[in-house]
Motif scaffolding. Sequence first.
Motif, mmCIF file in Angstrom:
data_model
loop_
_atom_site.group_PDB
_atom_site.id
_atom_site.type_symbol
_atom_site.label_atom_id
_atom_site.label_comp_id
_atom_site.label_asym_id
_atom_site.label_seq_id
_atom_site.Cartn_x
_atom_site.Cartn_y
_atom_site.Cartn_z
ATOM 1 N N GLU A 243 0.814 -1.201 0.000
ATOM 2 C CA GLU A 243 0.000 0.000 0.000
ATOM 3 C C GLU A 243 0.855 1.261 0.000
ATOM 4 O O GLU A 243 0.355 2.357 -0.248
ATOM 5 N N GLU A 244 2.137 1.120 0.267
ATOM 6 C CA GLU A 244 3.014 2.281 0.399
ATOM 7 C C GLU A 244 3.724 2.663 -0.887
ATOM 8 O O GLU A 244 4.430 3.673 -0.930
ATOM 9 N N CYS A 245 3.605 1.850 -1.939
ATOM 10 C CA CYS A 245 4.318 2.153 -3.175
ATOM 11 C C CYS A 245 3.562 1.612 -4.377
ATOM 12 O O CYS A 245 2.622 0.829 -4.233
ATOM 13 N N GLU A 246 3.975 2.028 -5.562
ATOM 14 C CA GLU A 246 3.352 1.604 -6.811
ATOM 15 C C GLU A 246 4.224 0.636 -7.594
ATOM 16 O O GLU A 246 3.732 -0.141 -8.400
ATOM 17 N N ASN B 248 21.557 8.341 -5.262
ATOM 18 C CA ASN B 248 20.784 9.567 -5.441
ATOM 19 C C ASN B 248 20.606 9.932 -6.912
ATOM 20 O O ASN B 248 20.019 10.960 -7.233
ATOM 21 N N TYR B 249 21.143 9.082 -7.808
ATOM 22 C CA TYR B 249 21.161 9.434 -9.224
ATOM 23 C C TYR B 249 19.861 9.067 -9.925
ATOM 24 O O TYR B 249 19.474 9.705 -10.892
ATOM 25 N N GLY B 250 19.234 8.008 -9.485
ATOM 26 C CA GLY B 250 17.935 7.655 -10.027
ATOM 27 C C GLY B 250 17.934 6.818 -11.274
ATOM 28 O O GLY B 250 17.542 5.662 -11.240
ATOM 29 N N VAL B 251 18.385 7.376 -12.418
ATOM 30 C CA VAL B 251 18.108 6.717 -13.696
ATOM 31 C C VAL B 251 19.340 6.445 -14.558
ATOM 32 O O VAL B 251 19.200 6.083 -15.718
ATOM 33 N N ARG B 252 20.514 6.613 -14.060
ATOM 34 C CA ARG B 252 21.694 6.584 -14.934
ATOM 35 C C ARG B 252 21.798 5.294 -15.751
ATOM 36 O O ARG B 252 21.959 5.328 -16.977
ATOM 37 N N ASP B 253 21.732 4.173 -15.095
ATOM 38 C CA ASP B 253 21.890 2.906 -15.816
ATOM 39 C C ASP B 253 20.671 2.615 -16.684
ATOM 40 O O ASP B 253 20.807 2.209 -17.845
ATOM 41 N N ASP C 126 7.645 6.873 -5.497
ATOM 42 C CA ASP C 126 8.513 5.722 -5.247
ATOM 43 C C ASP C 126 9.983 6.135 -5.260
ATOM 44 O O ASP C 126 10.774 5.673 -4.430
ATOM 45 N N PHE C 127 10.347 6.993 -6.202
ATOM 46 C CA PHE C 127 11.734 7.449 -6.275
ATOM 47 C C PHE C 127 12.132 8.203 -5.010
ATOM 48 O O PHE C 127 13.288 8.156 -4.589
ATOM 49 N N ASP C 128 11.179 8.892 -4.402
ATOM 50 C CA ASP C 128 11.481 9.727 -3.237
ATOM 51 C C ASP C 128 11.023 9.097 -1.924
ATOM 52 O O ASP C 128 10.969 9.768 -0.897
ATOM 53 N N LYS C 129 10.734 7.807 -1.955
ATOM 54 C CA LYS C 129 10.112 7.130 -0.817
ATOM 55 C C LYS C 129 10.887 7.276 0.486
ATOM 56 O O LYS C 129 10.303 7.436 1.544
ATOM 57 N N ASP C 130 12.218 7.232 0.426
ATOM 58 C CA ASP C 130 13.003 7.290 1.663
ATOM 59 C C ASP C 130 13.495 8.697 1.983
ATOM 60 O O ASP C 130 14.490 8.871 2.680
ATOM 61 N N GLY C 131 12.808 9.687 1.433
ATOM 62 C CA GLY C 131 13.159 11.067 1.753
ATOM 63 C C GLY C 131 14.204 11.678 0.853
ATOM 64 O O GLY C 131 14.559 12.860 1.028
#
Length: 543
Positions: free
Chosen positions: A115-118, A213-218, A512-517
């Motif tokens: 319930e906490e993420c998609e 913290n980069y998110g999408v590089r790979d 989801d990307f920002d889930k942990d702050g």
Amino acid sequence: MNDKRRIMAVVCAVVVLTSSMTACTRTEISDISESTTTTASSSEEVTTVSENVPSYVVTQSDSTTATEAVTGDSGLIVDDYTEDFTYDSLTPDDLYEMYGLSRSERSSFYSQICEECELPIISVSTENEQEVLSLDEYVNCIVEIMNCDSEYVMDATEAQIRVRGNASAYYGDVDQIRANGAPYRIKFTKKQSVLGLNDGAKCKSWVLLKTYNYGVRDHLAFTLAAAINAGMYYVSDSTFVQVYVNEEYMGIYLLCEQTQENENRVAITEAEEGYTGTDIGYLVELDNYSSDETWRFLLNYNNESITDVYGTTRVPVKYYYTVRNDLYSEEQLDFIERYFEVCYEVAMRAIKYGEYYRVDRVDDDFTLTLAQDEFESAYDCISQVMDIESFVDMYITYEIVNDQDVGGGSFFFAVDFSENSIYPVLTCVAPWDFSWAYGDYSSDADGGLYAAKFKDDYFVDNWGDRSNPWLILLYSADWFQELVSEKWQERYSYILEALDEVTETVETYSDDFDKDGKSRSSSALATIRWTRNRVEYLNTLWG
């Protein structure tokens, strides 16, 4: 169907999700079945009495039928926990019992986190709740996948897990790994399809790359590479997931494929154990972490200077290459080392001197014979030993993203000398590791060409010469530049579509990307903007 299996079926069915990557759709609890009811007491597991509980939650092994998986009739037994798994199968309920897990307790936990993420969720439970901290030693575990479309749900499945990587894993520093997490390699006991990647191909080994913290590089680089080569050469498929280990949240990861010799990945011919002949396939990495590798060789690039597209002339720095598939003789290593020497020398002499050499194989060696009249061009001559189109595709990929490590490591080649080879000449495959790309060290999106030139003195003094002689040499030729321009014009619209696709993914799953702050979504979008500007700049050169 026994009671414990019913519980997992209900839990996994409750939280079904479709993303643009895994075609997942969320379903509300009330939509599962109007006839499903549950009962519980302080001394009993929760049970279900519905006959509508889906049986898809189990991912089948190659030798287990759907009926066997549901009923547990396959009679599978574990021999021992070695890296080469020797058992036939265990049911998910067997594994839950072995690991001392409670279906009811886990079902409650899974309902909460779904319930906490998609995004899809990968849950790893290790034997005796061991921490995963070693780069070398696997930990026995079970893997579960949920919050995704029903066909991708995975009930408890036997595997092993370890930390993978070098700098990304803090070179094995346990304190850093414990504090910050790390990338992982999961090795299932049986080949598994995971979240439908690579058209559902079943493989044992899968990788979880930490996004930091980069998110999408790979993921962005993989998507661009696939758009450029149109499926002609292997690129890892990937999708974002949320990862838990022993119910501890580890963060958002990129699930992708292990770069390896495999019929569904780099499909070279595997040597049977003990076979010493050279007529096999070779997966080779330009590797700056090769010091502990057995099957490696040093390439000195003929100790000849080459000139890059901007007029800088330099003798390329010697680099080690590691063979990533199993070898069984020094003759095999000597053979592939000699082939790499021949490939580079043929290309260098054709481009630098206009000399065309014919390559002949004599037993397990190669000879070069000057044969100027046998070839119409440098392209024809070099094509004897190199798949030039694969080098074009790889060059464009690395030029877009400006990977600073393009000549230092994680640059892969394949060649296969067997009768049924699909890599008869040296071919670039499997772009990998883009943690050092996208404008690092203040490189501008419109700052010229990067992969086609030598690193400047400041970079070399601080991080070593990570220039890529193969790409520098080839791009110095006018005809190679023309091939790059032709491929760019052919695939430009697909490159833009790839950028749009990754942008949509980040925007759709920003929570989801920002889930942990962490503000990963903004960092990811900034990376995509830099890349889009880079693509538009390159289009002024090649479009």
